[in-house]
Design a protein around this motif. Structure first.
Motif, PDB file in Angstrom:
ATOM      1  N   GLY A   1      65.658  29.052  24.223  1.00  0.00           N
ATOM      2  CA  GLY A   1      66.074  27.796  24.852  1.00  0.00           C
ATOM      3  C   GLY A   1      65.965  26.634  23.885  1.00  0.00           C
ATOM      4  N   ARG A   2      64.846  26.608  23.186  1.00  0.00           N
ATOM      5  CA  ARG A   2      64.667  25.499  22.229  1.00  0.00           C
ATOM      6  C   ARG A   2      65.707  25.572  21.127  1.00  0.00           C
ATOM      7  N   ILE A   3      66.033  26.813  20.723  1.00  0.00           N
ATOM      8  CA  ILE A   3      67.053  26.972  19.674  1.00  0.00           C
ATOM      9  C   ILE A   3      68.395  26.465  20.179  1.00  0.00           C
ATOM     10  N   ALA A   4      68.708  26.837  21.421  1.00  0.00           N
ATOM     11  CA  ALA A   4      69.996  26.430  21.982  1.00  0.00           C
ATOM     12  C   ALA A   4      70.112  24.922  22.073  1.00  0.00           C
ATOM     13  N   ARG A   5      69.004  24.265  22.372  1.00  0.00           N
ATOM     14  CA  ARG A   5      69.047  22.802  22.498  1.00  0.00           C
ATOM     15  C   ARG A   5      68.894  22.107  21.156  1.00  0.00           C
ATOM     16  N   GLY A   6      68.823  22.941  20.108  1.00  0.00           N
ATOM     17  CA  GLY A   6      68.693  22.356  18.769  1.00  0.00           C
ATOM     18  C   GLY A   6      67.307  21.837  18.485  1.00  0.00           C
ATOM     19  N   GLN A   7      66.341  22.258  19.272  1.00  0.00           N
ATOM     20  CA  GLN A   7      64.977  21.753  19.099  1.00  0.00           C
ATOM     21  C   GLN A   7      64.159  22.622  18.163  1.00  0.00           C
ATOM     22  N   GLU A   8      64.738  23.741  17.794  1.00  0.00           N
ATOM     23  CA  GLU A   8      63.976  24.606  16.911  1.00  0.00           C
ATOM     24  C   GLU A   8      64.924  25.274  15.932  1.00  0.00           C
ATOM     25  N   SER A   9      64.488  25.352  14.703  1.00  0.00           N
ATOM     26  CA  SER A   9      65.345  25.979  13.697  1.00  0.00           C
ATOM     27  C   SER A   9      65.188  27.496  13.798  1.00  0.00           C
ATOM     28  N   PHE A  10      66.126  28.218  13.175  1.00  0.00           N
ATOM     29  CA  PHE A  10      65.996  29.670  13.232  1.00  0.00           C
ATOM     30  C   PHE A  10      66.556  30.272  11.954  1.00  0.00           C
TER      31      PHE A  10
ATOM     32  N   PRO B   1      76.619  28.880  35.446  1.00  0.00           N
ATOM     33  CA  PRO B   1      76.441  27.510  35.974  1.00  0.00           C
ATOM     34  C   PRO B   1      76.152  26.516  34.852  1.00  0.00           C
ATOM     35  N   LEU B   2      76.667  25.306  35.025  1.00  0.00           N
ATOM     36  CA  LEU B   2      76.385  24.276  34.026  1.00  0.00           C
ATOM     37  C   LEU B   2      74.927  23.834  34.153  1.00  0.00           C
ATOM     38  N   ALA B   3      74.359  23.457  33.024  1.00  0.00           N
ATOM     39  CA  ALA B   3      72.941  23.070  33.008  1.00  0.00           C
ATOM     40  C   ALA B   3      72.700  21.854  33.885  1.00  0.00           C
ATOM     41  N   GLY B   4      71.599  21.876  34.578  1.00  0.00           N
ATOM     42  CA  GLY B   4      71.164  20.736  35.380  1.00  0.00           C
ATOM     43  C   GLY B   4      72.106  20.417  36.520  1.00  0.00           C
ATOM     44  N   GLY B   5      72.893  21.371  36.978  1.00  0.00           N
ATOM     45  CA  GLY B   5      73.774  21.151  38.122  1.00  0.00           C
ATOM     46  C   GLY B   5      74.941  20.231  37.834  1.00  0.00           C
ATOM     47  N   ALA B   6      75.274  20.040  36.568  1.00  0.00           N
ATOM     48  CA  ALA B   6      76.400  19.174  36.214  1.00  0.00           C
ATOM     49  C   ALA B   6      77.693  19.727  36.795  1.00  0.00           C
ATOM     50  N   THR B   7      78.664  18.860  37.007  1.00  0.00           N
ATOM     51  CA  THR B   7      79.967  19.298  37.523  1.00  0.00           C
ATOM     52  C   THR B   7      81.070  18.674  36.681  1.00  0.00           C
ATOM     53  N   TYR B   8      82.270  19.219  36.856  1.00  0.00           N
ATOM     54  CA  TYR B   8      83.447  18.668  36.177  1.00  0.00           C
ATOM     55  C   TYR B   8      84.662  19.002  37.006  1.00  0.00           C
TER      56      TYR B   8
ATOM     57  N   GLY C   1      80.463  21.266  24.487  1.00  0.00           N
ATOM     58  CA  GLY C   1      79.268  20.606  23.957  1.00  0.00           C
ATOM     59  C   GLY C   1      78.125  20.619  24.953  1.00  0.00           C
ATOM     60  N   GLN C   2      78.443  20.875  26.209  1.00  0.00           N
ATOM     61  CA  GLN C   2      77.370  20.967  27.204  1.00  0.00           C
ATOM     62  C   GLN C   2      76.740  22.353  27.177  1.00  0.00           C
ATOM     63  N   LEU C   3      75.670  22.484  27.940  1.00  0.00           N
ATOM     64  CA  LEU C   3      75.010  23.785  28.016  1.00  0.00           C
ATOM     65  C   LEU C   3      75.327  24.433  29.357  1.00  0.00           C
ATOM     66  N   CYS C   4      75.379  25.771  29.334  1.00  0.00           N
ATOM     67  CA  CYS C   4      75.495  26.480  30.605  1.00  0.00           C
ATOM     68  C   CYS C   4      74.448  27.589  30.624  1.00  0.00           C
TER      69      CYS C   4
ATOM     70  N   MET D   1      75.430  40.354  28.174  1.00  0.00           N
ATOM     71  CA  MET D   1      75.237  38.934  28.507  1.00  0.00           C
ATOM     72  C   MET D   1      73.857  38.460  28.089  1.00  0.00           C
ATOM     73  N   LEU D   2      72.922  39.383  28.133  1.00  0.00           N
ATOM     74  CA  LEU D   2      71.539  39.022  27.807  1.00  0.00           C
ATOM     75  C   LEU D   2      71.410  38.498  26.388  1.00  0.00           C
ATOM     76  N   GLY D   3      72.358  38.891  25.557  1.00  0.00           N
ATOM     77  CA  GLY D   3      72.287  38.468  24.170  1.00  0.00           C
ATOM     78  C   GLY D   3      73.284  37.376  23.827  1.00  0.00           C
ATOM     79  N   ASP D   4      73.894  36.780  24.849  1.00  0.00           N
ATOM     80  CA  ASP D   4      74.867  35.718  24.572  1.00  0.00           C
ATOM     81  C   ASP D   4      74.219  34.584  23.792  1.00  0.00           C
ATOM     82  N   GLY D   5      75.001  34.035  22.860  1.00  0.00           N
ATOM     83  CA  GLY D   5      74.509  32.892  22.109  1.00  0.00           C
ATOM     84  C   GLY D   5      75.298  31.637  22.412  1.00  0.00           C
ATOM     85  N   ALA D   6      76.457  31.814  23.065  1.00  0.00           N
ATOM     86  CA  ALA D   6      77.300  30.664  23.378  1.00  0.00           C
ATOM     87  C   ALA D   6      78.414  31.122  24.288  1.00  0.00           C
ATOM     88  N   VAL D   7      79.136  30.134  24.827  1.00  0.00           N
ATOM     89  CA  VAL D   7      80.401  30.405  25.486  1.00  0.00           C
ATOM     90  C   VAL D   7      81.444  29.657  24.676  1.00  0.00           C
TER      91      VAL D   7
END
Length: 1012
Positions: free
Chosen positions: A347-356, A211-218, A268-271, A248-254
């Motif tokens: 989650g923070r890493i995915a949103r770019g809020q935390e470095s790794f 699912p897209l983050a925050g219920g977004a649609t397209y 560019g969106q999150l899912c 899937m538990l270790g997915d880093g992106a789609v």
RNA sequence: GGGCGGUUAGCUCAGCGGUAGAGCACUACAUUGACAUUGUAGGGGUCACAGGUUCGAUCCCUGUACCGCCCACCA
């Protein structure tokens, strides 16, 4: 007097022992002679001889014995391989089966390795004993082992391996890196690509919604080839297909392809990964990468960098974190912080809020608490069940409109460990790698320029194909049995101006050296403090923490500042090297390298003349020897590589214990003798094919050896055996003797050429045919009258010739059937002058042109044709085999009249004729047939069925007419006459003329028959 | 998907631009005479298929069909 037959069981071992005791297997040491050397493909030290070994070593022994007889300084270098995984596995299994409570873990490293050495000592001689039974003439005094005598530091073999490792490291051709490698969860070690077998197995492909983050649609739009819209709908998810839901538990992106318009709106969106506790669903970005194929599946690929080789590349390109999910046993991780906490960070890493960084990602265990500790396949089921239950599986409607989750049954390629048989897991681990690409370049060049030649040549393509696409070679193994990697880890440290050290971790610094002594030097220079060797990290930790060392304040975990230690502890890498790393050095490590005093042998016997092996280890072994040999010796390790077939069962199946179709070569040796097995191997070793083995074939060659034995017995009974000295063919007066030495010479030349060209089947066939079909079937029969006759001179000459030819036969056959030939050589020698040593050390025969006598050959061919013709007529017309038939030759030429005078007696004897002479008129009541220019008349008209005789002639006439017509047509073709080579045209003219003459005579014979 | 190899006698396989071969199996006959773990004779083949090159193709070339094996990342 020879026994009735050869008894391999009683003789072979005894003959072998005498060869060995007389040092027959050692190089002659004659340095003026050309050297010839082969290194044995070292069998696993604890292995048993299988059919592949039997073939492989028979062929090598044939080459070795042949070249030894040609007078070269010959070495067949034997030895065994420590076979890391295989041997460790055997010993572990033994402990498990013994019923004791011992295990690898309970013993600990040192005791376990000790136990493997014990097992090596106990069983290591077995395979060598078996090679001896096969007749292998290796110089056993040089028997080598890939781990050396005891694996100790000063062992030459160990030093060779360490030197190679250290040199390659210092040249930047070996490095340590965290990479995705093939991990064997059973043995809990990394393995190389080659040790993985990809097999197609039944699998499933599941389709899930992210699912897209925050219920977004397209708006999801699908178009056909012409651009017409075929589907348009609002979606709040992106559809993903996977065969491995647990990852899937270790997915880093789609990832989607940059050109894929369907997903352009959401790049560019999150899912959300649709698994794990609802309140901690992890978000990952939708990215673009060239890797996804828009036409396959949904076109969107989940990226799990730590568990898939493709995803790993994508993740590296996109700087996507690679979350490892499993431990070394292939079960879901249960270490680290609780899921909620880790997911939060992710989650923070995915949103770019935390470095790794790498270390941080490695420490993160993203397995939800309820899946932790589960086996990976169990986890897969749980993930599927949970996602489906939540309604996030992609659904598909059947004809009645009922919706079910979309699960495709499909064949998937799955990697299995070739030893363990378990599913291999790609795992991110620190390993040592050899830069194979660099080493491969000169190895490719060497074959391209012909410095090393593959026989058959077509294997070069296989070699090139692999070498040109070679990947870094993972050489570290997390095993205990093997060459320990000569690398030591020390703390990462900064040296401060005041001389103190700031230490940042336990083992970030690598020191590579051939021994701890050398490393000590390197490391103490580096740190400016003395170093010591620690057994383990624990010890190292303790040392760093210990009061006397630690004069500093500990500011944070892993950090020690202002350290002024008495010594800095180093820990040796616990891993061992891939077995093939040491096997790759075999051609020179067995010759004393890297020691200076080993260099005499090295100079003489390196490079090897030929390597004999099966194609299944071209990559494992041949390629590695080429790379390491060229790099360290500056020369190819062998000039030829002879690739032989695999031994299959009668049905063409690969033999294996598990299939139960394996034939034990030792059983065959017990039953038929080593000679019979060897000859079978040689006769079936046609290039580029598989060898299908049947017992019947072996039995046939055992019969062959008996045939030879009896021929020798006949010779002995007739005082033919063992005459001294060479034979001068020009002194021979009897055509039959002149003929046989010529046939022998032809056979010798044929066999020699064939062996030189690695056509073992050709060589074996030539010798077989000569012995059975010429020597036994004809020569021995033809000389019987001479041996029993009155002509003393002829008798002596014949005895001498027969005895000499027999000796020559023994030499020619010896490389193939060493035991029976040596036994005959010896026993035939007992009555006469003493033999000049063992047969196996006699000179390989060569014959000059004087041996070939065309006149005698034509004459004997005529005799043989005549006998054969009579026998054929008699058999066809039912003349009783025992009866003597009055016969005469009508209108024979002068030549043949003379021949008949010389050979009439033997012809009569072999064809059961009487009164054989030359006449001018066809006698009454005779059935005639045509031999050469003359008519052969047999007075049998009154005892046979004339109809059958007619039928026989009619059939022959018909066949001949067909031939004649064919040739006439050909010669009538102007294009043929003008364009075909003159000799071919001439040959056809001759055949036509001969055919016509014969046809006329046959017709005459038929007409005469009709009058009876 | 790429590569390599195979298709010749009932079976297992050689051969290879100019008369199609072996071993085993099969059929008939043979037994004091080196050998029955033998001997003698014999039957058995459109050399996978279709084109092409050539005076001539089982053989060389192209393609097709089946059969193996190796390599490869399609989720």
């Amino acid at each position: 007097m020879l026994d009735q037959r050869f008894d391999p069981a009683a003789s072979e071992a005894q003959i072998y022992q005498r060869w060995e005791e007389a040092d027959c297997f050692k190089p002659s040491g004659d340095t003026s002679a050309e050297a010839y050397s082969i290194v044995i493909p070292p069998p696993n030290v604890t292995g048993v001889l299988h059919m592949g070994h039997a073939l492989n070593n028979t062929l090598q022994d044939i080459l070795i014995r042949y070249h030894r007889m040609t007078g070269k300084n010959v070495l067949w270098q034997p030895g065994t391989d420590h076979a890391g995984i295989a041997t460790q596995m055997v010993v572990e299994r033994q402990m498990a089966e013994s019923g004791s409570n011992e295990s690898r873990a309970s013993l600990g490293r040192e005791a376990f390795v000790e136990r493997v050495w014990e097992w090596k000592e106990e069983s290591g001689g077995q395979i060598i004993g078996q090679l001896k039974r096969l007749g292998a003439s290796c110089d056993w005094s040089r028997t080598a082992f890939t781990m050396g005598e005891d694996g100790s530091d000063d062992d030459q073999m160990v030093r060779a391996v360490r030197k190679v490792f250290v040199d390659l490291y210092n040249e930047g051709l070996i490095y340590r890196a965290k990479r995705l490698v093939n991990w064997d969860p059973h043995f809990q070690t990394a393995i190389s690509d080659l040790e993985v077998e990809n097999k197609e197995v039944a699998g499933h492909m599941w389709h899930f919604k992210y699912p897209l983050a925050g219920g977004a649609t397209y708006t999801y739009v699908e178009k056909d080839e012409d651009g017409n819209v075929t589907l348009e709908e609002e979606r709040d998810y992106i559809s993903i297909a996977t065969t491995r839901p647990e990852t899937m538990l270790g997915d880093g992106a789609v990832a989607v392809h940059p050109s894929d318009e369907r997903y352009a709106p959401i790049v560019g969106q999150l899912c959300e990964i649709p698994v794990g506790p609802k309140e901690h669903r992890r978000l990952i970005p939708i990215i673009t990468d060239e890797y996804p194929d828009p036409d396959f599946g949904s076109g969107a690929v989940k990226i799990t960098g730590a568990h898939d080789f493709n995803d790993y590349q994508v993740a590296k390109r996109g700087n996507i974190p690679m979350y490892a999910l499993m431990d070394e046993r292939g079960t879901m991780r249960s270490d680290g912080a609780p899921y909620a906490e880790v997911a939060e960070t992710a989650g923070r890493i995915a949103r770019g809020q935390e470095s790794f960084d790498e270390a941080k990602i490695t420490a993160m265990n993203l397995v939800p608490d309820e899946y932790r500790g589960l086996d990976r396949f169990e986890a897969r089921q749980r993930v599927v069940t949970d996602i489906t239950a939540e309604g996030l599986a992609v659904m598909v409607a059947d004809a009645e409109g009922t919706e079910t989750p979309l699960v495709e049954n499909k064949k998937v390629m799955q990697p299995f460990g070739d030893r363990s048989g378990v599913v291999i897991e790609p795992m991110l681990t620190d390993q040592w790698f050899v830069d194979a690409e660099t080493l491969a370049k000169p190895a490719i060049e060497a074959v391209k320029t012909g410095k090393t030649r593959f026989v058959p040549e077509n294997w070069e393509k296989t070699y090139f194909n692999w070498m040109e696409n070679i990947q870094p070679w993972c050489v570290s193994r997390q095993l205990w049995w093997g060459h320990r990697i000569p690398a030591w880890f020390g703390p990462t440290a900064d040296k401060k101006e005041n001389g103190a050290l700031d230490v940042y971790d336990y083992q970030g610094q690598i020191f590579v050296g051939e021994s701890f002594e050398k490393v000590k030097q390197l490391a103490s220079n580096y740190y400016g403090y003395p170093v010591s060797e620690a057994e383990s990290i624990t010890e190292l930790q303790q040392a760093l923490f210990s009061e006397e060392n630690n004069t500093s304040e500990v500011q944070a975990e892993f950090k020690f500042l202002d350290l002024r230690p008495k010594s800095i502890p180093l820990v040796q890498d616990p891993d061992v090297l891939d077995t093939w790393f040491s096997s790759g050095l075999w051609p020179f490590s067995t010759q004393g390298w890297p020691d200076a005093d080993g260099n005499e042998d090295l100079k003489t016997f390196f490079p090897g003349s030929v390597l004999v092996t099966a194609f299944d280890i071209i990559f494992f072994w041949v390629a590695r020897m080429m790379m390491q040999g060229i790099h360290f010796m500056g020369e190819v390790p062998f000039k030829d590589v002879y690739i032989h077939a695999l031994v299959l069962d009668e049905k063409g199946q690969k033999m294996s214990k598990s299939k139960g179709n394996a034939i034990d070569p030792l059983e065959l040796i017990d039953e038929y003798g080593a000679d019979a097995l060897r000859f079978t191997m040689a006769a079936m070793a046609a290039q580029g094919r598989n060898v299908r083995l049947s017992k019947q074939r072996v039995e046939g060659y055992r019969n062959f050896s008996t045939k030879l034995w009896n021929a020798a017995r006949f010779c002995q009974m007739n005082e033919c055996a063992n005459w001294e000295g060479a034979l001068d063919p020009t002194t021979l007066t009897q055509p039959v003797n002149q003929w046989i030495v010529g046939e022998l010479a032809k056979t010798g030349a044929e066999a020699t050429t064939a062996i030189e060209e690695y056509r073992f089947d050709g060589a074996a066939g030539a010798v077989y045919r000569f012995i059975w079909n010429i020597f036994c079937d004809w020569y021995l029969e033809l000389i019987k009258p001479l041996l029993n006759g009155e002509d003393e001179e002829a008798k002596v000459e014949t005895r001498r010739t027969a005895g000499w030819v027999l000796d020559e036969i023994l030499k020619l056959l010896h490389p193939f059937m060493p035991f029976v030939t040596e036994a005959l050589w010896e026993q035939l020698g007992e009555d006469g002058p003493k033999r000049d040593g063992f047969l196996m050390l006699q000179a390989w025969p060569t014959y000059d042109e004087a041996f070939e006598n065309a006149t005698a050959a034509e004459e004997m061919d005529w005799v043989i044709d005549l006998v054969t013709e009579v026998r054929s007529v008699r058999a066809d017309l039912g003349v009783s085999p025992g009866s003597k038939v009055p016969a005469s030759l009508v209108n024979a030429s002068e030549t043949n009249t003379a021949r008949l005078e010389r050979h009439g007696e033997v012809i009569s004897r072999l064809a059961r004729l009487e009164g054989l002479g030359v006449v001018e008129e066809t006698p009454e009541g005779a059935v005639t047939t045509v031999v050469d220019e003359a008519l052969l008349a047999l007075k049998i008209a009154d005892i046979i069925d004339i109809g059958e005789a007619k039928a026989r002639l009619t059939k022959e006439i018909a066949g001949l007419e067909k031939d004649v017509t064919g040739i006439e047509k050909k010669l009538g073709n102007e294009n043929f006459v003008s364009r075909a080579p003159a000799d071919v045209v001439e040959e056809n003219r001759q055949r036509l003329a001969d055919g016509k003459v014969r046809l006329e005579k046959l017709k005459g014979a038929l007409a005469r028959l009709a009058q009876l």
